[in-house]
Design an enzyme around this catalytic site. Structure first.
Site, PDB file in Angstrom:
ATOM      1  N   ASP A  71       0.856  -1.179   0.000  1.00  0.00           N
ATOM      2  CA  ASP A  71       0.000   0.000   0.000  1.00  0.00           C
ATOM      3  C   ASP A  71       0.890   1.227   0.000  1.00  0.00           C
ATOM      4  O   ASP A  71       1.898   1.271   0.693  1.00  0.00           O
ATOM      5  CB  ASP A  71      -0.883   0.004   1.243  1.00  0.00           C
ATOM      6  CG  ASP A  71      -2.091  -0.892   1.042  1.00  0.00           C
ATOM      7  OD1 ASP A  71      -2.596  -0.930  -0.087  1.00  0.00           O
ATOM      8  OD2 ASP A  71      -2.510  -1.560   2.013  1.00  0.00           O
ATOM      9  N   SER A 109      -7.418  26.350  10.100  1.00  0.00           N
ATOM     10  CA  SER A 109      -6.852  26.524  11.440  1.00  0.00           C
ATOM     11  C   SER A 109      -5.957  27.752  11.369  1.00  0.00           C
ATOM     12  O   SER A 109      -5.673  28.271  10.287  1.00  0.00           O
ATOM     13  CB  SER A 109      -6.062  25.296  11.864  1.00  0.00           C
ATOM     14  OG  SER A 109      -4.911  25.164  11.056  1.00  0.00           O
ATOM     15  N   LYS A 113      -4.945  29.279   7.678  1.00  0.00           N
ATOM     16  CA  LYS A 113      -4.577  28.420   6.556  1.00  0.00           C
ATOM     17  C   LYS A 113      -5.635  27.323   6.493  1.00  0.00           C
ATOM     18  O   LYS A 113      -6.177  26.921   7.525  1.00  0.00           O
ATOM     19  CB  LYS A 113      -3.182  27.802   6.747  1.00  0.00           C
ATOM     20  CG  LYS A 113      -3.052  26.837   7.917  1.00  0.00           C
ATOM     21  CD  LYS A 113      -1.687  26.209   7.929  1.00  0.00           C
ATOM     22  CE  LYS A 113      -1.654  24.904   8.740  1.00  0.00           C
ATOM     23  NZ  LYS A 113      -1.977  25.063  10.158  1.00  0.00           N
ATOM     24  N   SER A 128     -11.410  22.642  12.437  1.00  0.00           N
ATOM     25  CA  SER A 128     -12.669  21.942  12.689  1.00  0.00           C
ATOM     26  C   SER A 128     -13.297  21.591  11.350  1.00  0.00           C
ATOM     27  O   SER A 128     -13.010  22.213  10.326  1.00  0.00           O
ATOM     28  CB  SER A 128     -13.615  22.813  13.510  1.00  0.00           C
ATOM     29  OG  SER A 128     -14.296  23.710  12.663  1.00  0.00           O
TER      30      SER A 128
END
Lengths: 545, 697
Positions: B318, B396, B407, B390
């Site tokens: 992966d 944030s 940003k 959030s």
């Protein structure tokens, strides 16, 4: 100097034949088209040449064909009185007929009879010569089936045993043998249906020198690595092998198919390196043993400055050593000198050739499958050392594959050791031996090595006409031939069923010089650790004295 | 004991961590004291029923009995010495197995302690909770586990979320989060819930849980021979038969030659010839191989899987977590037209200083590296008020002296700025840059200072350092690597080129994975993969080696044939190495064992027949003192070499990734040629001592 020239010419001849013959044999066993004469044979024996057989059916066909051959050959000898060109030689004695039938069908051609007094031309031509062809064809068929096991994937079909046997005869053995017979006649080999010529001996007494249709049988005797002579003296007889030229040609004939089969193998697995690496093993061991025998004979003088006892002056040391090494390195067993009279190490060398399990270069077909089995064992151990479960030519070597290989590897030592141990424990054996001490043991060991490996050469000196020897040597010939064949065909079936594993740099690369060293090392180490105790008491004890 | 703590001695836990992080194949220190500790077990294994499992050692066992009887009937110093050393040979072989098993014992004991006395709170048919012993739980039962309680059995969370301490089985002390639904829903019996309450549906029968299986494995109790081990045993048995025949038929030949051999000498010869070295160490090698996996915190369901790992020729990896860091990292700054790069850097830095996410830290690191700005917050900057990310704001940042630095997702930042602050040019500029970044496979983060749009920080997947070298090593080992990713082909190829992976499966669905595995297998390759989700289960089952992450679902763990307790996908590479090492060790010791025979012949054969064939003294190249000392020295060497090789069998032959040709050449030289030479020296040295024994020398 003449000796080196002979070796040189021989190698040049073999090198020249390797490519065309090897490629031709690969075509023979892969081509779809049948020849007219072959179609006729298939119609007569009611075989569909396009239907392929499973490993089990193939095995049954090979075994049935061989056992039918034994019965027919036995009957032919017993009914000799009714056949033309028998010269009142009458029915062959039952025990001898039985032993001879087994011996010729198993490609051993051990002779416990004197042909000049017991076998007429009819039995020779329609019995023994026929088996010389078909037993060789059987060996090649088994070898080719094993190759098919490697190259096929996810199938349970191995090919058609009848087609393989027929083609081996019609396309390989018969044409070459016919040409070779003419060439042999040109060198002076006799070809006659007369029973013999009457001559006046040097002592003034009349005697008869036996004649026979020699050249036709001589060519296949060498080409099919059979070795049964039409005269008792075999290739030491001037009518079978008149001069150094015929000698060299016969050596060439007995080596040519086993050697060229390495190319056939390389061609069929689509990687010539695989074939060449096995050829290198054969060549190095053959060359090494030639050096041993030659040196031993040249440096242990009995008379004429070398060990000329039991050798023909017309061949000398090199011609005899070359023949002895090649006849024991293949499973031929023809002789042009008396191996019993060889020095301890010279005779021991010939014996060791057989104890290598006949693969330098071995018999027709049998040599190839024997060395492939050793390669499998070598790959199994070495494959582990590169950190993968072992695989050879893209096929995994698991429990069942190893079991088959182990049966092949075990058969010969078991037969030789048990036979020798049993024989030497019998008080009557001492009477059958010409020599006592280590050399006597060599005679017995050689006899069982020769029988179990289907070589057929005799050390000489051991009288094997007793019931015990006839029986045990007969059993050794039968088991030594057919147990490995059954195991090899079973192995071929297992391999054919597998998917081919993709090669990568993590896979053990076969077909490299390192791989050749590994296989050669395995051949020598296995023979050494199995037979050192026995050899220490025979040629070693004799030679170091 | 219901409370669970790391019961392992500190040294062992340390070793676990070392092997988990380190590259070297786990050495597993071998202490000579282990030999003494295992002696009682070794003696118990003298039971002939136990010996029957190993044909080679059974022959030695039988030989020891025979020689002991003949020593009693016809006592001599020589006969008794041989008898003694033959028994030592058997005991040493048992010792090898016992030591290997003993090393798993400590782990097993620690695990077993988690199993006892656990009380389960089962939800009955009437939805009432009842207390039952954990051993009474059946598949399908639902149990409630609350903070501080031990999870009574393997199962899947059907309700709730909790932090779980899995140190009992992983040795990792940091708790993990487990929740119902999704790929992190499975829990293991014996682990402890630290917070919250969950309802678990039991998925394993009592006695067949994960911990039970692990105990059985590390103790080697249920060890079955692997396919290759069986094949090797067949070969060794065949060799034993050959040697048996060689020795049995030697007696009539010896008799003919004039010197029958004593039973003691014949048995001594037989034992020296049969492959006792590999026969004695074979099962220890297998147990130690499993043990090395357990030390790496990987649990294999069978030895067969470990062996298959050595054969793997295709690795499916992966992308996220294995080839790249799972978290995206800042790799470039793109200021808007008219904005100075330094301004963007400064704003991006301040907006990220208090952000402890890997993305935030990577921005600070980037500007520190490229713009020389300090990575630490100044006293003034430390007064800033942090505005965390959030899901609703998707931004944030910090508020510093009334200035708001943000940003976040480009659209969110544009919306935050509002039409009055962000001009059409700014908006178009941000969107153009963001689209370009996204097309490269990166994530754009727009940066704004107060009312001013400054530019975009490009976050992109970063290939782990050293991974390219790792793949190059795998390539020399003949292993092809395939990167599996959900990314689009362009991004996938960019990462593939950087990491040096051989092939890529982009926009991969579980079906694609399964198809790829089948395709590889059809062309004769063995495939290994890792997976954790339920939709990985079919591929895990199809792969030849399927390593399920312990954090994954029960379905994934059931489908795979190994479980990685650390849930570290890179470990697949280490698993392959353990498998290879196990096979190499087996092959090397077999070769060594067989090559030894040559020297033993040179010792014993002249000794046996010196009386009748004095010329055989030429073979006594070691100049051994007397026939008795020669034979005894060979027997002693044969026994001691087993003990000497126990550490090698447990540790495994040194393995460095290399091409097969180089590995073969090296191992043939060390174990083949070494196997020929070493016994000559060894027997010679032992003879120097043995010849001093009265009655022998």
């Amino acid at each position: 100097m003449a000796g080196f020239a002979q070796v040189g010419v021989l190698l040049v001849l073999l090198a020249a034949a390797w490519r065309p013959l090897g490629d031709w044999m690969a075509r023979v066993y892969t081509e779809e088209r049948d020849w007219g004469v072959e179609r006729l044979v298939y119609r007569v024996v009611r075989v569909d040449p396009r239907s392929e057989q499973r490993a089990s059916t193939y095995t049954v066909a090979i075994l049935a064909f061989s056992f039918a051959g034994i019965v027919l050959l036995y009957l032919l000898q017993r009914l000799q009185g009714l056949l033309p060109w028998s010269f009142d030689r009458g029915p062959v004695e039952a025990g001898v007929a039985f032993n001879t039938a087994i011996s010729f069908v198993t490609n051993t051609n051990w002779q416990s009879y004197v042909p000049e007094t017991s076998m007429g031309h009819a039995v020779q031509m329609t019995g023994l010569t026929v088996q010389n062809f078909v037993s060789a064809a059987v060996g090649m068929a088994v070898a080719v089936s094993l190759i098919r096991g490697f190259i096929r994937s996810r199938t349970d079909r191995l090919g058609n045993a009848w087609v393989d046997i027929v083609r081996g005869c019609t396309r390989i053995l018969l044409p070459i043998a016919a040409v070779a017979a003419v060439a042999l006649v040109a060198t002076g080999v006799v070809m006659s249906l007369r029973s013999g010529v009457d001559v006046l001996g040097p002592d003034g007494r009349p005697s008869t020198i036996a004649l026979a249709p020699t050249a036709s049988q001589e060519s296949i005797k060498e080409l099919g690595t059979n070795g049964g002579g039409i005269f008792n003296a075999n290739s030491a007889h001037p009518f079978e092998n008149p001069n150094p030229l015929s000698n060299l040609f016969e050596i060439f004939l007995l080596l040519v198919i086993p050697v060229a089969l390495t190319r056939t193998f390389g061609r069929m697995v689509s990687s010539m390196r695989q074939g060449v690496s096995l050829l290198a093993v054969m060549a190095v061991l053959w060359g090494g043993m030639l050096a041993v025998i030659w040196t031993a004979e040249a440096t242990s003088p009995s008379f004429a400055g070398a060990n000329m006892e039991g050798k023909e002056v017309r061949f000398g040391i090199p011609g005899s050593a070359l023949f002895a090494n090649s006849t024991t390195g293949t499973s031929t067993g023809a002789v042009n000198s008396l191996h019993d009279s060889f020095s301890a190490f010279g005779g021991g060398g010939a014996m060791l050739n057989m104890l290598f399990s006949e693969m330098t270069p071995g018999g027709v077909g049998t040599g190839l499958y024997s060395i492939l089995i050793v390669a499998i064992v070598a790959v199994f151990l070495a494959g582990l050392m590169v950190g993968r479960t072992p695989e050879y030519l893209g096929k995994r070597l698991g429990r069942r594959e190893v079991t088959c290989a182990v049966v092949v590897v075990l058969t010969m030592p078991a037969l030789v050791l048990l036979g020798t141990g049993l024989a030497i424990a019998l008080p009557s054996t001492a009477d059958a031996m010409t020599n006592s001490g280590p050399h006597g043991l060599s005679e017995v060991l050689y006899a069982y090595a020769s029988a179990a490996n289907n070589n057929g050469s005799a050390f000489g000196g051991l009288t094997v006409t007793s019931g015990f020897f006839q029986t045990t040597l007969g059993v050794a010939m039968l088991l030594g031939r057919f147990l490995p064949i059954v195991a090899v065909l079973a192995l071929a079936g297992l391999l054919a069923r597998q998917t081919r594993v993709a090669p990568s740099t993590g896979t053990l690369s076969t077909g490299t010089p390192l791989f050749s060293v590994l296989v050669a090392g395995t051949v020598v180490l296995v023979a050494a650790i199995t037979f050192l105790p026995a050899l220490a008491l025979s040629p070693l004890a004799e030679g170091l004295a | 004991m219901t409370t669970v703590h790391d019961a392992r001695p500190p040294a062992e836990a340390e070793q676990l961590h070392a092997t988990r992080t380190g590259r070297a194949v786990g050495a597993g220190a071998f202490r000579p004291r282990q030999l003494l500790e295992s002696l009682p077990t070794a003696l118990r294994k003298l039971d002939p029923r136990h010996q029957l499992r190993n044909p080679v050692m059974f022959v030695v066992w039988g030989g020891s009995v025979v020689v002991t009887v003949s020593a009693i009937l016809d006592p001599s110093v020589f006969a008794w010495s041989i008898a003694l050393w033959l028994w030592f040979t058997v005991v040493f072989a048992n010792l090898a197995e016992a030591v290997a098993e003993g090393r798993g014992q400590a782990q097993a004991d620690a695990l077993r302690s988690t199993r006892t006395d656990t009380v389960a709170h089962r939800i009955g048919p009437d939805e009432l909770v009842e207390e039952v012993p954990a051993t009474d739980l059946r598949v399908g039962d639902r149990v409630v586990v609350e903070a501080g309680q031990v999870i009574p059995g393997d199962g899947e969370i059907v309700e709730g979320i909790a932090t779980v301490d899995e140190s009992a089985i992983t040795g990792e002390s940091a708790p993990v989060v487990r929740e119902s639904g999704g790929d992190f829903s499975s829990v293991t019996g014996g682990t402890t819930v630290l917070s919250d309450r969950i309802v678990v549906r039991i998925t394993a029968k009592p006695g067949e849980s994960f911990v039970d299986r692990m105990i059985a494995l590390v103790e080697g109790a249920q060890r079955q021979k692997t396919p290759n081990e069986i094949a090797l045993t067949i070969l060794l048995s065949a060799l034993t038969i050959v040697f048996l025949l060689a020795v049995v038929t030697l007696q009539p030949m010896a008799g003919y030659s004039g010197q029958l051999q004593s039973l003691v000498v014949l048995v001594a010869l037989l034992v020296c010839l049969i492959p006792t070295t590999i026969g004695a160490l074979l099962s220890a090698i297998g147990i130690a191989g499993m043990d090395r996996l357990v030390q790496r915190n990987v649990l294999a369901t069978s030895g067969r899987a470990v062996e298959a790992a050595g054969d793997v020729s295709t690795l499916l990896l992966d992308k996220t977590g294995t080839i790249t860091y799972g978290n995206r990292r800042a790799t470039a700054l793109h200021p808007l037209a008219g904005v100075r790069g330094a301004d963007l850097a400064a704003a991006a830095r301040r907006a990220s200083l208090a952000d402890s996410t890997p993305e935030g830290r990577s921005i600070v690191e980037l500007v520190a590296r490229n713009h020389g700005l300090p990575a630490e917050a100044s006293a003034y900057e430390a007064t800033a008020e942090f505005v965390p990310f959030s899901a609703t704001t998707r931004m944030s940042g910090v508020n510093l002296d009334g200035r708001a630095l943000r940003k976040g997702a480009t659209s969110a930042v544009i919306a935050w700025l509002g039409p009055e602050s962000a001009t059409d040019t700014d908006r178009a500029g941000l969107e153009a840059i963001s689209t370009a970044v996204a097309e490269r496979g990166g994530t754009p983060l727009a940066v704004a200072d107060g009312s001013r749009a400054l530019g975009v920080v490009e976050l992109s997947d970063v290939v782990k350092p050293g991974i390219a070298e790792r793949f190059a090593e795998l390539r020399t080992m003949g292993i092809k690597t395939v990167m599996i990713t959900g990314d689009n082909p362009v991004t996938a190829r960019a990462i593939a080129a950087e990491s040096g992976v051989d092939d890529v499966l982009a926009e991969a669905t579980p079906e694609d994975k399964l198809a790829l595995i089948r395709e590889e297998q059809a062309s004769g390759r063995l495939v290994a993969m890792t997976g954790d989700g339920t939709n990985d289960a079919p591929a895990l089952a199809q792969a030849d080696v399927g390593v399920a992450m312990n954090s994954g679902t029960a379905a994934a763990k059931e489908a795979g044939n190994m479980v990685d307790l650390d849930s570290d996908p890179t470990k697949l590479i280490g698993v392959v190495e353990v498998g290879k090492q196990m096979l190499i060790t087996r092959g090397a010791l077999t070769t060594f064992s067989l090559a030894n025979d040559l020297a033993k012949y040179f010792a014993i054969l002249p000794a046996m027949f010196l009386a009748i064939f004095p010329q055989l003294a030429a073979l006594n190249v070691m100049q051994l003192a007397t026939p008795q000392s020669a034979i005894l020295s060979a027997v002693i060497f044969n026994a001691l070499v087993i003990v000497a090789l126990i550490p090698l069998a447990l540790r495994g032959v040194r393995f460095r990734p290399a091409s097969s040709d180089r590995l073969l050449r090296r191992n043939l030289l060390v174990y083949g040629l070494g196997g020929v030479v070493v016994p000559f020296l060894g027997i010679f040295a032992i003879d120097l001592v043995v010849r001093l024994v009265p009655g022998i020398g």
